[in-house]
Write a protein that holds these residues in place. Structure first.
Motif, PDB file in Angstrom:
ATOM      1  N   VAL A 131       0.834  -1.207   0.000  1.00 40.50           N
ATOM      2  CA  VAL A 131       0.000   0.000   0.000  1.00 40.50           C
ATOM      3  C   VAL A 131       0.868   1.256   0.000  1.00 40.50           C
ATOM      4  N   ILE A 132       1.923   1.259   0.817  1.00 39.32           N
ATOM      5  CA  ILE A 132       2.801   2.423   0.910  1.00 39.32           C
ATOM      6  C   ILE A 132       3.498   2.698  -0.414  1.00 39.32           C
ATOM      7  N   ILE A 133       3.958   1.628  -1.074  1.00 46.13           N
ATOM      8  CA  ILE A 133       4.569   1.797  -2.395  1.00 46.13           C
ATOM      9  C   ILE A 133       3.541   2.362  -3.381  1.00 46.13           C
ATOM     10  N   GLY A 134       2.313   1.848  -3.310  1.00 47.33           N
ATOM     11  CA  GLY A 134       1.255   2.348  -4.179  1.00 47.33           C
ATOM     12  C   GLY A 134       0.962   3.816  -3.934  1.00 47.33           C
ATOM     13  N   VAL A 135       0.928   4.215  -2.660  1.00 49.58           N
ATOM     14  CA  VAL A 135       0.690   5.621  -2.313  1.00 49.58           C
ATOM     15  C   VAL A 135       1.815   6.496  -2.853  1.00 49.58           C
ATOM     16  N   ALA A 136       3.053   6.044  -2.693  1.00 50.42           N
ATOM     17  CA  ALA A 136       4.201   6.823  -3.156  1.00 50.42           C
ATOM     18  C   ALA A 136       4.146   7.068  -4.657  1.00 50.42           C
ATOM     19  N   VAL A 137       3.730   6.060  -5.401  1.00 50.18           N
ATOM     20  CA  VAL A 137       3.673   6.178  -6.858  1.00 50.18           C
ATOM     21  C   VAL A 137       2.506   7.064  -7.293  1.00 50.18           C
ATOM     22  N   THR A 138       1.330   6.850  -6.709  1.00 56.57           N
ATOM     23  CA  THR A 138       0.142   7.598  -7.133  1.00 56.57           C
ATOM     24  C   THR A 138       0.185   9.061  -6.690  1.00 56.57           C
ATOM     25  N   LYS A 139       0.913   9.365  -5.611  1.00 56.94           N
ATOM     26  CA  LYS A 139       1.003  10.749  -5.156  1.00 56.94           C
ATOM     27  C   LYS A 139       1.681  11.642  -6.183  1.00 56.94           C
ATOM     28  N   ASP A 140       2.555  11.072  -6.984  1.00 61.97           N
ATOM     29  CA  ASP A 140       3.256  11.858  -8.007  1.00 61.97           C
ATOM     30  C   ASP A 140       3.336  11.040  -9.292  1.00 61.97           C
TER      31      ASP A 140
END
Length: 296
Positions: free
Chosen positions: A181-190
């Protein structure tokens, strides 16, 4: 970048659960092992704290990464080893006890080394004031949140070993899900920056990952450590705590820069495949019954 209350709440909780899992696997003896067998621990820490940041800096400059991505790479290099290294080391017949000790000790040392390396990186790559420096006080607050669950996990294991044993598997599964989830958040945030820079950042992250594994394995072998110990250090050096790097980059109270989280997000995916191949390659010829002891 604007403050995201949900992110501010989610990151500490996710980090806490992941570090609780680490604490459930630790005992005081894991720290005491540094005194009993200092040579392999010292070699691993020198590789992690000194050699890797230098190597990462050269790679980052060589790939001419955009400033925020360059700082993100250095943030990744400054991060301690991840708990996943223990599993990979076990599968590759490495010295798991050494892995546990290195993870424990380096997670504490990183309280000082991470802000130092990140602040130097901010000064070098972003010296026009594009971002707020990572202050030692703020990082100390983060590590209180991070190391607090480790201490709780160790206490639970000490006082309630049955409960600790029962919790380890579900916490590990939850930690893996949270990491995704954290990796997904990092990618989708930018997302747009990710699409634009993914090829070059991916190449830089892969280069750093392969070099990390090579340094972690070859330096101990050159210094006459056993093969299981070298495998353990290779895994510890090659598998970084990308979750911590992403959390520091995304946190509205800290760096608050989603672009800086991209290298750790990409690295977090690549390392599982490269570590698996590395483990298969170096474990050939190592007896399956190799003792998991941190002997020099």
């Amino acid at each position: 970048m604007t403050n995201d209350p949900l992110l501010t709440l989610f990151m500490p909780i996710a980090l806490g659960i992941i570090m609780l899992g680490l604490g459930l696997s630790l005992t005081v003896a894991d720290f005491a092992r540094v005194v009993r067998y200092p040579k392999p621990v010292l070699i691993g820490l020198v590789c992690q704290i000194i050699l890797l940041p230098l190597a990462c800096f050269l790679i980052t400059v060589g790939f001419a990464l955009e400033a925020a991505l360059a700082v993100g790479m250095m943030l990744l290099a400054a991060s301690p080893g991840g708990t996943t290294a223990n599993l990979y080391s076990h599968l590759a017949h490495g010295d798991v006890a050494l892995n546990i000790t290195l993870t424990a000790v380096n997670s504490v040392i990183a309280i000082l080394t991470m802000p130092l390396i990140v602040n130097l990186s901010l000064l070098y790559f972003m010296n026009d004031g594009q971002t707020i420096p990572l202050q030692f006080g703020k990082v100390l607050q983060v590590f209180v949140i991070v190391l607090g669950p480790v201490a709780i996990g160790m206490i639970v294991r000490r006082l309630l070993p049955g409960v600790a044993a029962a919790l380890q598997k579900p916490v590990k599964i939850l930690s893996a899900l949270l990491l995704a989830v954290i990796i997904g958040v990092a990618v989708t945030k930018d997302w747009q920056t990710f699409l634009t820079y993914a090829p070059i950042v991916g190449a830089a992250a892969l280069s750093f990952n392969l070099l990390s594994l090579a340094v972690g394995y070859c330096v101990p072998r050159l210094l006459k450590l056993s093969k299981p110990q070298s495998i353990a250090i290779g895994m510890e050096i090659g598998i970084h705590n990308g979750t911590l790097a992403i959390a520091l980059a995304l946190s509205p109270m800290l760096l608050n820069n989603s672009t800086m989280a991209i290298p750790a997000a990409i690295y977090g995916v690549l390392m599982f495949f490269t570590a698996g191949l590395f483990g298969w390659w170096v474990s050939r010829g190592v007896a399956k019954t190799a003792p998991e002891q941190a002997h020099a």
